[in-house]
Design an enzyme around this catalytic site. Sequence first.
Site, PDB file in Angstrom:
ATOM      1  N   THR B 162       0.869  -1.302   0.169  1.00  0.00           N
ATOM      2  CA  THR B 162       0.119  -0.039   0.027  1.00  0.00           C
ATOM      3  C   THR B 162       1.035   1.149  -0.069  1.00  0.00           C
ATOM      4  O   THR B 162       1.274   1.681  -0.986  1.00  0.00           O
ATOM      5  CB  THR B 162      -0.933  -0.116   1.276  1.00  0.00           C
ATOM      6  N   LYS B 184       3.592  -7.140   4.093  1.00  0.00           N
ATOM      7  CA  LYS B 184       3.338  -5.614   3.876  1.00  0.00           C
ATOM      8  C   LYS B 184       2.962  -4.851   5.100  1.00  0.00           C
ATOM      9  O   LYS B 184       2.479  -5.724   5.914  1.00  0.00           O
ATOM     10  CB  LYS B 184       2.468  -5.409   2.599  1.00  0.00           C
ATOM     11  N   THR B 195      -0.490  -5.967  12.648  1.00  0.00           N
ATOM     12  CA  THR B 195      -0.922  -4.676  11.715  1.00  0.00           C
ATOM     13  C   THR B 195      -0.380  -4.633  10.321  1.00  0.00           C
ATOM     14  O   THR B 195       0.243  -3.779   9.994  1.00  0.00           O
ATOM     15  CB  THR B 195      -0.509  -3.541  12.484  1.00  0.00           C
ATOM     16  N   GLU B 275       6.240   4.573   7.320  1.00  0.00           N
ATOM     17  CA  GLU B 275       5.723   5.916   6.554  1.00  0.00           C
ATOM     18  C   GLU B 275       6.767   7.229   7.139  1.00  0.00           C
ATOM     19  O   GLU B 275       6.523   7.511   8.287  1.00  0.00           O
ATOM     20  CB  GLU B 275       4.464   6.191   6.935  1.00  0.00           C
ATOM     21  N   ASN B 394      -0.038  10.832   6.095  1.00  0.00           N
ATOM     22  CA  ASN B 394      -1.475  10.396   6.666  1.00  0.00           C
ATOM     23  C   ASN B 394      -2.441  11.412   6.574  1.00  0.00           C
ATOM     24  O   ASN B 394      -3.341  11.109   7.162  1.00  0.00           O
ATOM     25  CB  ASN B 394      -1.139   9.718   7.998  1.00  0.00           C
ATOM     26  N   SER B 399      -7.062  10.094  -0.280  1.00  0.00           N
ATOM     27  CA  SER B 399      -7.172  10.637  -1.611  1.00  0.00           C
ATOM     28  C   SER B 399      -6.578   9.725  -2.673  1.00  0.00           C
ATOM     29  O   SER B 399      -5.927   8.944  -2.243  1.00  0.00           O
ATOM     30  CB  SER B 399      -6.684  12.142  -1.728  1.00  0.00           C
TER      31      SER B 399
END
Lengths: 399, 399
Positions: B162, B184, B195, B275, B394, B399
């Site tokens: 992702t 992932k 998670t 991230e 985040n 979007s």
Amino acid sequence: MSLTHTPTFPQATLAGVTAPAGFSAAGVPAGLKSTGKNDVVLVTNQGPNYAAAAVFTANRVAAAPVHWSKQVITDGRVDAIVLNSGGANACTGAEGFANTHQTAEHVAQLLNISSGDVAVASTGLIGEQLPMDKLLPGVERAATALAGGQDASDQAAAGIMTTDTVPKIASRTVNGYTLGGMAKGAGMLAPALATMLVVLTTDAVLDATQLDAALRAATSVSFDRADSDGCMSTNDTVLLMSSGASGITPDAQEFTAALADMCQELAAKLIDDAEGAQHTIAVRTFNAATEADALEVSRAVSRSNLVKTAIFGKDPNWGRVLSEVGTTRAAFEPDELNVSINSVMVCKNGGVGEDRSLVSLEDRNVSIDIDLNAGSAQATILTNDLTHDYVHENSAYSS
Amino acid sequence: MSLTHTPTFPQATLAGVTAPAGFSAAGVPAGLKSTGKNDVVLVTNQGPNYAAAAVFTANRVAAAPVHWSKQVITDGRVDAIVLNSGGANACTGAEGFANTHQTAEHVAQLLNISSGDVAVASTGLIGEQLPMDKLLPGVERAATALAGGQDASDQAAAGIMTTDTVPKIASRTVNGYTLGGMAKGAGMLAPALATMLVVLTTDAVLDATQLDAALRAATSVSFDRADSDGCMSTNDTVLLMSSGASGITPDAQEFTAALADMCQELAAKLIDDAEGAQHTIAVRTFNAATEADALEVSRAVSRSNLVKTAIFGKDPNWGRVLSEVGTTRAAFEPDELNVSINSVMVCKNGGVGEDRSLVSLEDRNVSIDIDLNAGSAQATILTNDLTHDYVHENSAYSS
């Protein structure tokens, strides 16, 4: 006045710690802050009564002034509190405690009171000794400057600011007596209880036991329910002092309600000024089986970096709310959960509800309402969004 | 290979889910991702054995594929798993569950197996229905593309990404049998347990009970100890499948050790790719009274936004570490705590230690070592810093 709290009781003519009769205050610059702004504060009680109560951080790594003030409050009497910003005096060992002790002694000598009745509170960077060569002369100047009135309240409130951008003061007037208060705290701001410095004053006639009961009840529904960044401070102190100068013995329930009302205003002001925040978020859990369940759910959602960044991005991402609710032990069925963001029920029965594009997140104030459908209890936690400015401010704070 | 994990067992010639004999895989683009990248993945077990075990998210708001796969695993047999990115199928109600069921049925028809032996896993945005008109044709193309070899592993690993920036695969070879895996997860990444989506394969001969014991032991010291942002997903799934194609019945302890070793590599790769992260941080607690104490302390420090922003700012702010240690129930005395950051003991006996300017935080990898002086147990949590890029990613994810 905070947008996020609607007062129940009226405000007094003056605001801040000198609003009630019998209190003086001063805030002066002593050079602890490199900016040259106020950093040493005194608040004194001229009586006729000197009853006091206090609550402190639950952090086991507590600062020297917390250890000191816990001793001071044991007999229920506080004549004065000295506060400084520009240094937390936490994790500073025996030297740090000696510095707190010396500061209290210095105040006692200057005011001709007992050092055992002088509370101390500090805020700023952890792990550095206070510059006593600056602090003690500052205490002397503050003692000289002690006064009543609005300016003294304002100078004092300014002197406890760290990353706060505005001073936070409040007041209430109730049936012949007055309450006043000031607060600081913009980061390392989480419950259990406070993560901040707060001085509350009243001229009502109350003994230490009554003050303690009112203070614990008030903080449990105000400062305990403000959670900016989930980080518990080493220096939290909330002190309530009563001068009795109004001569009015209040109804205990009324006094507690007025105190809670004022504390909720101060707590809302803390969150409104949280580091880098662009949104103040009220996370309200309804129809919980118990208040503890409602609190656990609101707290979990308040601490989610993913929820907080979504709100910063003006994204009504209810899936991130539900995934936090799912981490709690609260009573609920996943397919009976409803979530409304700014009154639009974007999640209905655990799935897609109203069109998320109906939600506007342009305003500062945001409500996230979670309906557990499991009872009738409720609780609200106030928090704020997680922004670039929070990251910036906290990656550069120690400089 | 991850910088933060040093393998104990050697890697196999191939890496990923097709490294062990008896497995095929495919990853294809089906249009679920707007980028046109791979988003539908199949991994199949050709036997001769079909034993499997799995662990799932502890989140009570679990996605439809989690509910489905929990049923599939009850008999200890899995013939295939179908995975998709581009949609979590969480909080999607009865329609979401029906879509998962239909996906499994479609796989079963295509491969001539029972749908009750087809596990399903999904990842992506919560609260939206999967586009079945794209997913089902994608499943057909994946079934046609099924193959062994490195390319199949790579295509499959790419298809579950992702916000991941790189695919994560690993392998181990041990005494005649092989283990492989892919993972992932870059955000909503916290323990209890995973998670993330992880598929692990082996050609060793093991029954479902043995696989389950090995998997729980391995995940408890790997994925359970990776905590990027404290947010627990609705979709966590870790599936371990055994083909038995090597004909080797392994020593249980050796197999578990090799599996844990490989899982630790995959967990480290997840945190390395978290991230927005610029630092991978190993929070190691030593000399704890119990392993649970060590874990609690490392976890608390790992979840502190103030610690994480400080490391982003290359600031060895040990006061923020101590203030988190103070929130735990672990056995320790505040004046006996030592903290080293990148091997510089900046906090000694709860106070100021070595000069903090000796700490360099230029490298990607950071160690925060906390000595509780209360026993001999230890535990490590891997986390990462909190950066502007995390906030950016985040606040714009949906979007």
